[in-house]
Design an enzyme around this catalytic site. Structure first.
Site, mmCIF file in Angstrom:
data_model
loop_
_atom_site.group_PDB
_atom_site.id
_atom_site.type_symbol
_atom_site.label_atom_id
_atom_site.label_comp_id
_atom_site.label_asym_id
_atom_site.label_seq_id
_atom_site.Cartn_x
_atom_site.Cartn_y
_atom_site.Cartn_z
ATOM 1 C CB SER A 132 -11.078 25.503 43.323
ATOM 2 O OG SER A 132 -10.954 26.800 42.804
ATOM 3 C CG ASP B 212 -18.256 28.582 45.314
ATOM 4 O OD1 ASP B 212 -17.510 29.559 45.162
ATOM 5 O OD2 ASP B 212 -17.881 27.419 45.094
#
Length: 634
Positions: free
Chosen positions: A414, A466
Site C-alpha cells: 500500500s 483493488d
C-alpha cells in the site's frame, strides 16, 4: 416517542408527589413535540421519495419542510433545558423509578441534539447559494474586473477553509505542527478542486456506485477478449521469469506484512496472538538491533519476529517512529534469499492517511537517468525520509559490512509499496542490482517516463479489483463523470435504486435493468451531455481536463496521469463468484504499466487490497507450477 409513551402509560399514576405535576407536564409536552417532529419527518421522507435524482420538480416543497423541522429544534432544545432543570430540582420528591425514567428521557433528548449539532458542523456548506452562482455564471464573467475576480477568490478561499476545518476536526486527536498545517491546506485544496463542480449529495454518490456496479457486472457477463494482456507460451523465458517472480513476491510479502507489526499479527491470529505475544515479548529489548520509536512491551518487534521467522540478530535497524511524511520501516538480513531487506509499513495511522492524501505532483530529478519525472508528493517525502536514514545514518553500510555478498531488496504494501518504489528509484544508482517488490501500491504514483524506467527492477503485485491500485486524480475524475452520467439519466427514484442495490450487494442475483435516458440514443448523441447531466455537473474541474487533453504542447495539468511502478503482476480470481471471495483457484495476467485501468466497483474493491488477501493469493499462485498455462488459454 414509543418508548416515552410506554413509560408514561406505565408510570401514569405515580406523579402524585411533590413536583410530580411538573414532571407529568414535561412528559406530555415532550410527547406532543416529538409527535410533531415525527409528522414533519414522515412528510419529508414522502416528498423526498418523489421524482428522480435529476428531476427535483416534485420535491420543490422540500426546503419549506426542512426549515419547519429546523424551527422545531428550538422548542426541543428549550424543553430539554427545562427537563434538566426540573429533574435536578431538589424539591421534586417522587419515586426513584419515576425520576430515573425522566432522567433517561432528558439524556436521550440531549444526545440527539448534540449529535445533530455535530452533524451540521461537519456537513454544512457555508457557501450555499454563492457556490451555485459561482459554478453557473463564473464562465461568463470578466475575470479581469476586480469585483468578479475578488468574488471568485473569496468563494474558492472559503471552500478551501471549509474542507480544512473538516480535516482538522477529524484529526483533532493528533499533535499538529507546521507539516500538518501545510498538509491540511494541500488536502483541503484537493477536495475543494474535486467537489467544486458537482451538485451531488452522499446518497447520490451511493446510488451512482450501485448503478455502476450492476452495469459493470452486466458487461463482465458478456464474453469478450481481454484488453492489454500480454500472454506468452509456457516455454518462453518470460513465463519462467514470472514463476520466479511469483515465488519471490510470495516470500517478500511476508516482510511487507510484518512491517505492520502487532495489528496485522492480531488481525490474522485473533484467538492466539495476544497469548503468544504476552509470553514471548515481555522480556528486555534486544540490544543487537537498533530500534527507534515507541514499542511498548515489544509487541511490534515480537510480531515482526513471528511473521518473518527471523532471529533477533538478523535485524539491523527497526524504526517505529511515525509522523506525517515519516513512516516506520525495518532493515533485516534474509539468509534464505541472501538479501538485505528494507520493508516499509503501509497506512496504519492518521499521519499515514495525511501522507496518502498529499497527492500533489512534484518533480523528481535523477542524475544520469532522466531529466525529470512527476511523482506523488506525500509519498516522495516519505521516501526521502527513509533514504536519509539509510544513507546518512549508515544503516545500509552497516548491513553490507555484515553481509557484503547479499543483494538489496526493498518491499512494502500500500503506502509502503509506493514509498518502497520511489526509494528504490533513489537507491538504484548506488545499488545497480537492487530489486523492489511493491504490493498493492497507489495507482497515482509515477509519470510514464519513470514508470517505464522502473520496469527493469520493480515488480508491482495487484490483486483483483483493488481500489488503491487504481486511485489517481484522473481516475477519480473519470469515476465522478461516470457517476454523474448514470445517476442523472436514471429514471427511477433514488430510494428504489438504494433498496434494490443493497439487496443485490448482500444477496446477489441478476443486475437490475434500470431504464435510463441513455437507452435508444445513437453513438453520436451519446457524446453530448444531457440536460440532467449538465444540471449535476455544471463545468469541468481543472483535474478533469487531464482526461481529454493529451497534447504535450501545453503545460502539465494540475493532476497529470500517474502510473503504477515497474512490471505489473495482476492476480485475478478464476471463478466468477461475486459474493464470496475464494482464493482456491487463481489466474494471473501481466498488464502494461501504461494501461489506464478504470476504478472498478465491487464489494471486493477494499478486501482485495488487504495484506492478508495479497499474501494468500501469492501463496496460492506460487504453489501451482502449471498456473502459467491458464494465461495461454485465455
Amino acid at each position: 416517542w414509543i418508548g416515552i409513551l410506554a413509560l408514561y402509560t406505565v408510570h401514569k399514576g405515580q406523579f402524585n408527589c411533590p413536583g410530580g405535576g411538573l414532571l407529568h407536564s414535561y412528559l406530555l409536552v415532550l410527547l406532543v413535540l416529538l409527535a410533531s417532529i415525527i409528522c414533519v419527518l414522515l412528510v419529508l421522507v414522502y416528498i423526498s421519495m418523489q421524482g428522480t435524482i435529476s428531476n427535483p420538480g416534485p420535491r420543490k416543497s422540500l426546503p419549506k419542510l426542512l426549515y419547519t423541522r429546523l424551527l422545531l429544534y428550538l422548542p426541543e432544545f428549550v424543553w430539554a433545558v427545562v427537563g434538566a432543570v426540573w429533574v435536578s430540582d431538589s424539591s421534586v420528591r417522587c419515586e426513584k423509578t419515576v425520576i430515573n425514567v425522566i432522567t433517561g428521557t432528558v439524556i436521550a433528548s440531549w444526545v440527539i441534539i448534540i449529535f445533530t449539532i455535530i452533524g451540521v458542523v461537519i456537513v454544512f456548506d457555508p457557501l450555499g447559494g454563492k457556490k451555485t452562482f459561482y459554478l453557473t455564471d463564473s464562465v461568463n464573467w470578466n475575470l479581469e474586473s476586480s469585483q468578479s475576480g475578488q468574488l471568485l477568490y473569496n468563494v474558492k478561499n472559503t471552500a478551501t477553509r471549509v474542507w480544512e476545518k473538516r480535516i482538522r476536526l477529524l484529526c483533532c486527536c493528533i499533535v499538529q505542527d507546521d507539516d500538518h498545517r501545510v498538509a491540511f491546506t494541500s488536502i483541503a485544496e484537493l477536495f475543494r478542486t474535486y467537489f467544486s463542480d458537482t451538485d451531488l449529495v452522499p446518497s447520490d454518490i451511493a446510488a451512482g456506485l450501485i448503478l455502476l456496479h450492476q452495469e459493470q457486472d452486466k458487461m463482465e457477463s458478456c464474453p469478450k477478449e481481454p484488453e492489454e494482456v500480454l500472454c506468452h507460451s509456457p516455454s518462453s523465458p518470460v513465463t519462467d521469469d514470472l514463476d520466479i517472480e511469483l515465488e519471490n513476491a510470495a516470500h517478500y510479502m511476508l516482510f511487507a506484512a510484518a512491517a505492520y507489526g502487532w495489528p496485522y499479527y492480531v488481525y490474522t491470529n485473533p484467538f492466539t496472538a495476544l497469548c503468544k505475544l504476552n509470553s514471548d515479548c515481555c522480556g528486555n529489548r534486544p540490544t543487537d538491533s537498533d530500534i527507534t520509536g515507541s514499542d511498548r512491551h515489544n509487541f511490534h518487534f515480537g510480531s515482526i519476529l513471528k511473521i518473518t521467522g527471523l532471529q533477533y540478530r538478523d535485524f539491523i535497524h527497526i524504526s517505529f517512529h511515525n509522523k506525517i511524511y515519516e513512516i516506520p520501516f525495518f532493515v533485516a538480513l534474509d539468509h534464505k534469499k541472501e538479501a538485505i531487506v528494507v520493508a516499509v509499513r503501509g497506512t496504519l495511522s492518521f499521519e499515514d492517511i495525511l501522507t496518502d492524501l498529499s497527492a500533489d505532483c512534484e518533480d523528481l530529478t535523477l542524475e544520469d537517468v532522466l531529466e525529470n519525472g512527476f511523482v506523488h508528493k506525500g509519498i516522495t517525502q516519505a521516501a526521502n525520509y527513509i533514504y536519509r536514514k539509510l544513507i546518512n545514518d549508515g544503516i545500509l553500510n552497516q548491513a553490507f559490512t555484515i553481509a557484503p555478498e547479499y543483494k538489496l531488496v526493498v518491499v512494502g504494501h500500500s503506502l509502503g509499496g509506493g514509498t518502497a518504489s520511489i526509494l528504490a528509484i533513489m537507491l538504484r544508482n548506488s545499488f545497480p542490482t537492487l530489486r523492489c517488490y511493491a504490493f498493492s501500491p497507489p495507482g497515482g504514483l509515477l509519470s510514464k517516463s519513470l514508470a517505464d524506467y522502473t520496469k527493469h527492477f520493480i515488480v508491482s503485485v495487484i490483486v483483483g479489483k483493488d481500489l488503491v491500485a487504481r486511485l489517481s486524480m484522473p481516475n477519480m475524475e473519470d469515476l465522478k463523470r461516470r457517476i454523474v452520467r448514470i445517476v442523472a439519466n436514471c429514471n427511477r427514484p433514488k430510494y428504489q435504486i438504494l433498496l434494490r442495490g443493497c439487496w443485490y450487494e448482500v444477496f446477489g442475483g441478476d443486475p437490475d435493468n434500470f431504464p435510463t435516458e441513455l437507452h435508444g440514443r445513437n453513438q453520436d448523441t451519446l457524446t453530448q451531455p444531457l440536460l440532467a447531466e449538465e444540471s449535476l455537473m455544471v463545468h469541468r474541474s481543472p483535474s478533469y481536463s487531464a482526461l481529454e487533453e493529451e497534447s504535450r504542447l501545453n503545460s502539465p495539468p494540475q493532476y497529470p496521469h500517474l502510473y503504477l511502478p515497474g512490471k505489473i503482476i495482476h492476480v485475478v480470481e478464476e471463478s466468477s463468484s461475486r459474493r464470496l471471495f475464494s482464493m482456491s483457484q487463481q489466474d494471473y495476467v501481466i498488464a502494461s504499466a501504461t494501461v489506464k485501468a478504470r476504478i472498478l466497483i465491487s464489494p471486493k474493491m477494499i478486501t482485495d487490497h488487504m495484506p492478508d488477501v495479497v499474501l494468500k493469493a501469492l501463496n496460492s499462485l506460487s504453489q501451482e507450477h502449471g498456473s502459467c498455462i491458464s494465461c495461454q488459454t485465455r
